[in-house]
Design a protein around this motif. Structure first.
Motif, PDB file in Angstrom:
ATOM      1  N   SER A  46     123.142  23.299  74.152  1.00  0.00           N
ATOM      2  CA  SER A  46     123.874  24.272  73.968  1.00  0.00           C
ATOM      3  C   SER A  46     123.423  25.241  72.493  1.00  0.00           C
ATOM      4  CB  SER A  46     125.307  23.926  73.746  1.00  0.00           C
ATOM      5  OG  SER A  46     125.481  23.405  72.295  1.00  0.00           O
ATOM      6  N   GLY A  47     122.789  24.556  71.835  1.00  0.00           N
ATOM      7  CA  GLY A  47     122.134  25.255  70.595  1.00  0.00           C
ATOM      8  C   GLY A  47     123.074  25.844  69.558  1.00  0.00           C
ATOM      9  N   LYS A  48     124.401  25.063  69.791  1.00  0.00           N
ATOM     10  CA  LYS A  48     125.447  25.319  68.724  1.00  0.00           C
ATOM     11  C   LYS A  48     125.465  24.449  67.670  1.00  0.00           C
ATOM     12  CE  LYS A  48     128.287  27.580  72.146  1.00  0.00           C
ATOM     13  NZ  LYS A  48     129.604  27.511  73.059  1.00  0.00           N
ATOM     14  N   VAL A  49     125.045  22.974  67.739  1.00  0.00           N
ATOM     15  CA  VAL A  49     125.092  22.009  66.928  1.00  0.00           C
ATOM     16  C   VAL A  49     123.652  21.641  66.571  1.00  0.00           C
ATOM     17  CG1 VAL A  49     125.898  19.522  66.400  1.00  0.00           C
ATOM     18  CG2 VAL A  49     127.210  21.325  67.894  1.00  0.00           C
ATOM     19  N   PHE A  50     123.306  21.495  65.188  1.00  0.00           N
ATOM     20  CA  PHE A  50     121.890  21.061  64.978  1.00  0.00           C
ATOM     21  C   PHE A  50     121.899  19.805  64.208  1.00  0.00           C
ATOM     22  CE2 PHE A  50     122.149  25.470  65.335  1.00  0.00           C
ATOM     23  CZ  PHE A  50     120.967  25.990  66.068  1.00  0.00           C
ATOM     24  N   GLY A  51     120.898  19.167  64.302  1.00  0.00           N
ATOM     25  CA  GLY A  51     120.792  17.778  63.558  1.00  0.00           C
ATOM     26  C   GLY A  51     121.175  16.529  64.395  1.00  0.00           C
ATOM     27  N   THR A  52     120.551  15.811  64.546  1.00  0.00           N
ATOM     28  CA  THR A  52     120.726  14.538  65.290  1.00  0.00           C
ATOM     29  C   THR A  52     122.168  13.991  65.004  1.00  0.00           C
ATOM     30  OG1 THR A  52     118.514  13.947  65.552  1.00  0.00           O
ATOM     31  CG2 THR A  52     120.032  12.136  66.081  1.00  0.00           C
ATOM     32  N   ILE A  55     124.972  15.899  66.220  1.00  0.00           N
ATOM     33  CA  ILE A  55     125.156  15.913  67.643  1.00  0.00           C
ATOM     34  C   ILE A  55     125.654  14.576  68.085  1.00  0.00           C
ATOM     35  CG2 ILE A  55     123.630  15.662  69.725  1.00  0.00           C
ATOM     36  CD1 ILE A  55     121.618  17.739  68.222  1.00  0.00           C
ATOM     37  N   ALA A  56     125.413  13.402  67.265  1.00  0.00           N
ATOM     38  CA  ALA A  56     126.116  12.362  67.789  1.00  0.00           C
ATOM     39  C   ALA A  56     127.437  12.267  67.412  1.00  0.00           C
ATOM     40  CB  ALA A  56     125.352  11.025  66.753  1.00  0.00           C
ATOM     41  N   VAL A  57     127.933  12.972  66.204  1.00  0.00           N
ATOM     42  CA  VAL A  57     129.404  12.878  65.994  1.00  0.00           C
ATOM     43  C   VAL A  57     129.801  13.692  67.063  1.00  0.00           C
ATOM     44  CG1 VAL A  57     131.136  13.905  64.230  1.00  0.00           C
ATOM     45  CG2 VAL A  57     129.257  12.347  63.509  1.00  0.00           C
ATOM     46  N   MET A  58     129.398  14.883  67.567  1.00  0.00           N
ATOM     47  CA  MET A  58     130.048  15.458  68.324  1.00  0.00           C
ATOM     48  C   MET A  58     130.252  15.020  69.855  1.00  0.00           C
ATOM     49  SD  MET A  58     131.374  18.432  66.970  1.00  0.00           S
ATOM     50  CE  MET A  58     131.762  18.955  68.636  1.00  0.00           C
ATOM     51  N   ALA A  59     129.210  14.209  70.019  1.00  0.00           N
ATOM     52  CA  ALA A  59     129.062  13.442  71.380  1.00  0.00           C
ATOM     53  C   ALA A  59     130.151  12.445  71.311  1.00  0.00           C
ATOM     54  CB  ALA A  59     127.703  12.907  71.491  1.00  0.00           C
ATOM     55  N   ALA A  60     130.230  11.771  70.186  1.00  0.00           N
ATOM     56  CA  ALA A  60     131.276  10.793  70.104  1.00  0.00           C
ATOM     57  C   ALA A  60     132.558  11.328  70.130  1.00  0.00           C
ATOM     58  CB  ALA A  60     131.245   9.894  68.567  1.00  0.00           C
TER      59      ALA A  60
END
Length: 97
Positions: A46-52, A55-60
């Protein structure tokens, strides 16, 4: 009887992780890791979130939201079914008189 844990290698966003789990949970762990990998890749794309880590927190958060929404829907469905059951009992009770 407790099973001895086994170590399973999973790959999430091109990084390998060794995770200990009971042998009988191995397939579920692999399936969960694949699901997480897909969700994290979607967020990265999506290009809106950077950094693993982010990204992991958003996925969680997204996965947790989906689970809570399913539980709420299950609770609502259960309440609806209970109300319908009570109406049926009442209607059948009246018809049987």
């Amino acid at each position: 009887m407790s099973q001895k844990p086994t170590t399973v290698e999973v790959r999430i966003m091109d990084k390998e992780y060794l995770v200990a789990c009971p042998e009988e949970a191995r397939d579920e762990l692999i399936k969960s890791a694949r699901h997480l990998d897909v969700k994290m890749r979607e967020i990265r794309a999506s290009g809106k979130v950077f950094g693993t880590e982010r990204i992991a927190v958003m996925a969680a958060l997204n996965i947790t939201h989906d689970l809570l929404e399913q539980n709420t829907m299950s609770g609502a469905a259960s309440s609806l079914l209970k109300a319908m059951d009570e109406k049926l009992d009442s209607a059948l009770g009246d018809a049987g008189k």
